[in-house]
Design a protein around this motif. Sequence first.
Motif, PDB file in Angstrom:
ATOM      1  N   ILE A 296       0.835  -1.213   0.000  1.00 13.51           N
ATOM      2  CA  ILE A 296       0.000   0.000   0.000  1.00 13.51           C
ATOM      3  C   ILE A 296       0.866   1.258   0.000  1.00 13.51           C
TER       4      ILE A 296
ATOM      5  N   GLU B 244       0.849   4.137  -2.901  1.00 10.93           N
ATOM      6  CA  GLU B 244       0.639   5.562  -2.629  1.00 10.93           C
ATOM      7  C   GLU B 244       1.824   6.401  -3.114  1.00 10.93           C
TER       8      GLU B 244
ATOM      9  N   PHE C 186      -3.860  -2.422  -9.641  1.00  9.95           N
ATOM     10  CA  PHE C 186      -4.946  -2.558  -8.661  1.00  9.95           C
ATOM     11  C   PHE C 186      -5.165  -4.011  -8.250  1.00  9.95           C
TER      12      PHE C 186
ATOM     13  N   ILE D 121      -9.828   1.258  -1.742  1.00 15.93           N
ATOM     14  CA  ILE D 121      -9.009   1.250  -2.967  1.00 15.93           C
ATOM     15  C   ILE D 121      -9.849   0.846  -4.166  1.00 15.93           C
TER      16      ILE D 121
ATOM     17  N   SER E 202     -11.833   3.820  -5.174  1.00 13.42           N
ATOM     18  CA  SER E 202     -11.004   4.863  -5.794  1.00 13.42           C
ATOM     19  C   SER E 202     -10.636   4.489  -7.230  1.00 13.42           C
TER      20      SER E 202
END
Length: 743
Positions: free
Chosen positions: A457, A461, A475, A494, A497
């Motif tokens: 993660i 980011e 993803f 996530i 998003s």
Amino acid sequence: MSASSNYFCELLKICCEAGKQVQAKKLHCNIIKTFRNPEIFLLNNLISTYGKLGNIVYARRLFDQMPERNPYSWDTILSAYSKLGKVAEMKEIFDVVPSRNTVTWNSLISGYAGCGLIVESVKAYNLMLKEGSMILNRITFSTMLILSSKQGCVDLGRQIHGHILKLGFQSYVFVGSPLVDMYSKAGLIYDARKAFDEIPEKNVVMYNTMITGLLRCGIFEDSRQIFYGMQERDSISWTTMITGFTQNGLDKEAIDMFREMRLEGLKMDQYTFGSVLTACGGLLALQEGKQVHAYIIRTDYKDNIFVASALVDMYCKCKDIKSAERVFKRMTCKNVVSWTALLVGYGQNGYSEEAVKIFCDMQKYGIEPDDFTLGSVISSCANLASLEEGAQFHARALVSGLISFLTVSNALVTLYGKCGSIEESHRLFNEMSIRDEVSWTALVSGYAQFGKANETIRLFESMLTHGFKPDRVTFIGVLSACSRAGLVEKGQQIFDSMIKEHRIVPMVDHYTCMIDLLSRAGRLEEAQNFIKEMPFCPDTIGWATLLSACRFNGNMEIGKWAAEALLELEPHNTASYILLSKIYAAKGKWEEVAKLRKGMRDKGLRKEPGCSWIKYKNRVYVFSADDRSSPFSDRIYSELEKLNDKMMQEGYVHDTNSILHDVEDSEKIKMLNHHSEKLAIVFGLIFIPPGLPIRVVKNLRVCGDCHNATKYISKITQREILVRDAVRFHLFKDGTCSCGDFW
């Protein structure tokens, strides 16, 4: 000019066209013997021939020895230096030319332009303008426009366009084509179209240039309109359309255009065939590809290396690997593209070992790999989890310098990630001077497979912070990491998003990750509701994931629902029978287990046998459950028994829940003791030197008992054991596993 001089000039022309430098020197000797004082025209032809053949030393020596020179003599030697990019020598000659003309100036500009020296080219062009507009010609303008296009200098191109209009050259097709091309390549398609429309007389080259520009920019309808509006369409026009459609993913349109071209009876070249075969491969249109192949056999291109390589690629993409092999074997001449096409095809079709072998065969024939070849074979090593071979290719990449290519460095990041050396993968990533989305995704996926959710993660980011756009594969990596770590809320965030912020439409793999996320966390009702709200049904993996979670949580109701859906989707898939059997077995419902097993027998279904393999000294050793085929079996089983005793003393208890037979516990324990991964691990303990990790690959998911046993083995032997199963990596060290017992 005399007849004999003319004869020698014709022979020199033939030598030049055939690239025969030795024959040119022999003709030079004959000229010296034949003529006491050769004519200037003949000497100029000799200088030109040596220049075109790349022998500038002979050309200059002959020039210096000439008793007299005419303007063509100076232009010839200047052009020779210009074409060879000898900038200093070219300038030296230019500065002493007694009388400069258009050819002289154009040679200087072309020489600078050919070397990419834009500042020097512009200076020479401006000096030429000062000499007087009368000496500029279409070659001057086309040279400067081509330079502007190659260097991406739109402002310079606009300036040249202004001069063209001012001096009245806008009607020249020779100038119009590079003008349209310059604007097109800069993405200024409307400027290109305006320039195109303003030229009164257009030839086929001009039309082809405009069509090409409209197709790099994706303006398909305008390109069709211009194409069909042409009074005369040649083979290049048709091929341009076919290639443009293919490059923009319009494979069906490319094939339709090819059919039209055939009906017109036009001659096709290697680029026509290469483009339409690419379209067939893109659509997985095997029958259409075979039809094109049959047509090629009847042409002069059946032995063309470019076309044959495209055929290999097409068959590989259409998963007809046998036909690809046949085409490859029949090729009389092969290059790096041909070999790479088959190598990549093997890798894409799951024949990774064959891909590595074909690379080695390529080396025997002296074919040097390029970055794409090396990257592809490294990817095959990654699929095999073959770290040793992959490391050898890594060394080759360093020695050859190919590691500087993104294709190779990205493949290496993936290799080390898939082989469990995530630290090495990250080190390579940090050393890359240039990274792209693939680089970040490779590292993200590597950490995800290793179960390092928080690191995954953080990397994801950081990727966003650095301005890189994640794709569907990125993803999948992040969502699977959340799933394996039980980070339900983070995973849901996530997933949302991806749709709302990144405008990516979820594919079946993304939905499967979400099913896995909810199922692993024991939120089976939520997983069931999520499936009911999906825009399409889950695939086999999605249903099997839910069914597996039901088995783990003992949920018979949802388990039956998932099993029925899985059987309806794939009646011959054994996963539904096996997983449902495990649910019944855990509840002690042996009659139901027997019914399921009978149903499998009646349909002729068999569970995929589990196997594990380990590499030692460039050889792969494969083990199946209770396997005694190895010449080292006695030693392996003896060591395994000793290990079992030590494990029992440390508190190890067999997990018999995975055994689907209604037998005594002692018989179940015997079955568990000889699972394939245990045999492979013990083989590693015997033969792999202390201090080195033991790497085992398994084709199925690691069972609970083997997972628990391997933790004890790592603690007792003080060895690192890396197991890559069908789901993820497990790094066992000091009695713990990197997955945190969540897999």
